[in-house]
Design an enzyme around this catalytic site. Structure first.
Site, PDB file in Angstrom:
ATOM      1  N   SER A  45       0.796  -1.229   0.000  1.00 48.72           N
ATOM      2  CA  SER A  45       0.000   0.000   0.000  1.00 48.72           C
ATOM      3  C   SER A  45       0.826   1.276   0.000  1.00 48.72           C
ATOM      4  O   SER A  45       0.279   2.358   0.175  1.00 48.72           O
ATOM      5  CB  SER A  45      -0.914   0.025   1.238  1.00 48.72           C
ATOM      6  OG  SER A  45      -0.131   0.136   2.431  1.00 48.72           O
ATOM      7  N   SER A 114       2.640  -7.122   2.385  1.00 49.27           N
ATOM      8  CA  SER A 114       2.170  -6.050   3.262  1.00 49.27           C
ATOM      9  C   SER A 114       0.644  -5.930   3.208  1.00 49.27           C
ATOM     10  O   SER A 114      -0.069  -6.865   3.581  1.00 49.27           O
ATOM     11  CB  SER A 114       2.881  -4.749   2.879  1.00 49.27           C
ATOM     12  OG  SER A 114       2.762  -3.782   3.875  1.00 49.27           O
ATOM     13  N   PHE A 115       0.108  -4.813   2.745  1.00 50.59           N
ATOM     14  CA  PHE A 115      -1.324  -4.645   2.532  1.00 50.59           C
ATOM     15  C   PHE A 115      -1.883  -5.768   1.658  1.00 50.59           C
ATOM     16  O   PHE A 115      -2.971  -6.314   1.928  1.00 50.59           O
ATOM     17  CB  PHE A 115      -1.543  -3.273   1.888  1.00 50.59           C
ATOM     18  CG  PHE A 115      -2.812  -3.079   1.118  1.00 50.59           C
ATOM     19  CD1 PHE A 115      -4.016  -2.825   1.772  1.00 50.59           C
ATOM     20  CD2 PHE A 115      -2.806  -3.108  -0.264  1.00 50.59           C
ATOM     21  CE1 PHE A 115      -5.186  -2.621   1.045  1.00 50.59           C
ATOM     22  CE2 PHE A 115      -3.953  -2.903  -0.995  1.00 50.59           C
ATOM     23  CZ  PHE A 115      -5.159  -2.663  -0.333  1.00 50.59           C
ATOM     24  N   ASP A 235      12.317  -5.350   9.828  1.00 50.53           N
ATOM     25  CA  ASP A 235      11.148  -4.676   9.256  1.00 50.53           C
ATOM     26  C   ASP A 235      10.576  -3.685  10.272  1.00 50.53           C
ATOM     27  O   ASP A 235      10.143  -4.068  11.360  1.00 50.53           O
ATOM     28  CB  ASP A 235      10.084  -5.714   8.889  1.00 50.53           C
ATOM     29  CG  ASP A 235       8.945  -5.147   8.053  1.00 50.53           C
ATOM     30  OD1 ASP A 235       8.709  -3.924   8.117  1.00 50.53           O
ATOM     31  OD2 ASP A 235       8.286  -5.933   7.361  1.00 50.53           O
ATOM     32  N   HIS A 263      11.554  -4.106   5.054  1.00 50.60           N
ATOM     33  CA  HIS A 263      10.206  -4.448   4.608  1.00 50.60           C
ATOM     34  C   HIS A 263      10.158  -4.937   3.166  1.00 50.60           C
ATOM     35  O   HIS A 263       9.156  -5.487   2.738  1.00 50.60           O
ATOM     36  CB  HIS A 263       9.312  -3.204   4.761  1.00 50.60           C
ATOM     37  CG  HIS A 263       7.853  -3.477   4.598  1.00 50.60           C
ATOM     38  ND1 HIS A 263       7.172  -4.396   5.371  1.00 50.60           N
ATOM     39  CD2 HIS A 263       6.922  -2.943   3.751  1.00 50.60           C
ATOM     40  CE1 HIS A 263       5.899  -4.408   5.025  1.00 50.60           C
ATOM     41  NE2 HIS A 263       5.727  -3.548   4.032  1.00 50.60           N
TER      42      HIS A 263
END
Length: 283
Positions: A45, A114-115, A235, A263
């Site tokens: 995102s 992630s998202f 991260d 990340h």
């Protein structure tokens, strides 16, 4: 369905997915066999996020044996944005189902970053028959206090300096992130309507956004899929403790942690990441 624009590598094929014109990179396996499967790649995102910007080191490696489908999620990139400006996890998951239907795909393995990991989790929980193997990379989808880095990402206001600062913060070693990637993400974040959509998707308070993306733990614990959890030890966006919790919850999960990694595992350790991912998806 229309073909890609060779002048812009971010633009793939246009597909009507439930009424949303979707930009998707659809790459057939170069060594395809009757047993070859399909993998769906879901980006994160961050501002300027697109399928191409997120997965360009990964698509060629996976496409040697698998069909690779990597869409721009509604609200991002070159996919049509909803006219009402309302974004929900249900909208995103319904769109993914419509995309699979439009491409004639009954079941796919899913890799979520992630998202995108939160969406992959929700897709697997709500529609388990559509998912083969599941990979959750630096994944959201659980409840935890919003980190400082995640707050900065969702609170982004466009400038090249701000994008450079964000990208540097995402990596353990900022030298692994090229100026070309920063420029690609910055330019994507300044296209007309993109920042407005970004603020609609991730408004303050950011903790509320994170909670809406979270999948109830009791439902995650019902997953029967083989699941690979991948995380960077350093991260600062999604804590390593979240990955450890996914390992505890998902019965058939395994966890691979990359040291000296933030990340963006696919950019910081591309060869090792691709090897781990390919081995899991093709075994």
């Amino acid at each position: 369905m229309t073909s890609n624009d060779a002048r812009n590598p971010e633009i793939g094929t246009s597909v009507d997915a439930g009424g949303i014109i979707t930009n998707v990179h659809d790459v057939l396996a170069t060594r395809r066999t009757p047993e070859s499967g399909t993998v769906l790649l879901l980006h994160g995102s961050g501002p300027g996020a697109t399928a191409w910007a997120t997965w360009r080191p990964t698509i060629p490696a996976l496409a040697s044996n698998l069909r690779v489908v990597a869409p721009d999620i509604p609200g991002f990139g070159h996919t049509q944005r909803p006219a009402d400006g309302v974004y929900t996890p249900s909208l995103w998951v319904d769109h993914l189902l419509a995309l699979l239907d439009a491409l004639g795909l009954d079941q796919v393995s899913v890799v979520g970053n992630s998202f995108g990991g939160a969406l992959a989790l929700r897709l697997a929980v709500e529609h388990p028959d559509r998912v083969d193997r599941l990979v959750l990379m630096g994944s959201a989808g659980l409840s935890f206090p919003v980190t400082l880095s995640l707050g900065k990402i969702w609170g982004y206001r466009p400038s090249f300096e701000a994008m450079r600062g964000l990208v540097d913060a995402l990596a353990y070693d900022a030298s692994t992130v090229t100026d070309d990637l920063v420029r690609l993400r910055f330019e994507a974040s300044t296209r007309p309507g993109v920042q407005e959509a970004y603020e609609q998707m991730f408004p303050n308070p950011h903790q509320d956004v994170l909670e809406r993306l979270a999948v109830p733990e009791e439902r995650i614990a019902t997953l029967a899929h083989e699941t690979l959890v991948i995380h960077g030890r350093e991260d600062g966006v999604i804590p390593l403790s979240s990955a450890a919790r996914l390992l505890e919850l998902i019965p058939r999960a395994e966890l691979h942690v990359f040291g000296q990694c933030g990340h963006w595992t696919q950019f910081e350790h591309p060869e090792r990441f691709n090897a781990v991912l390919s081995t899991f998806l093709n075994r």
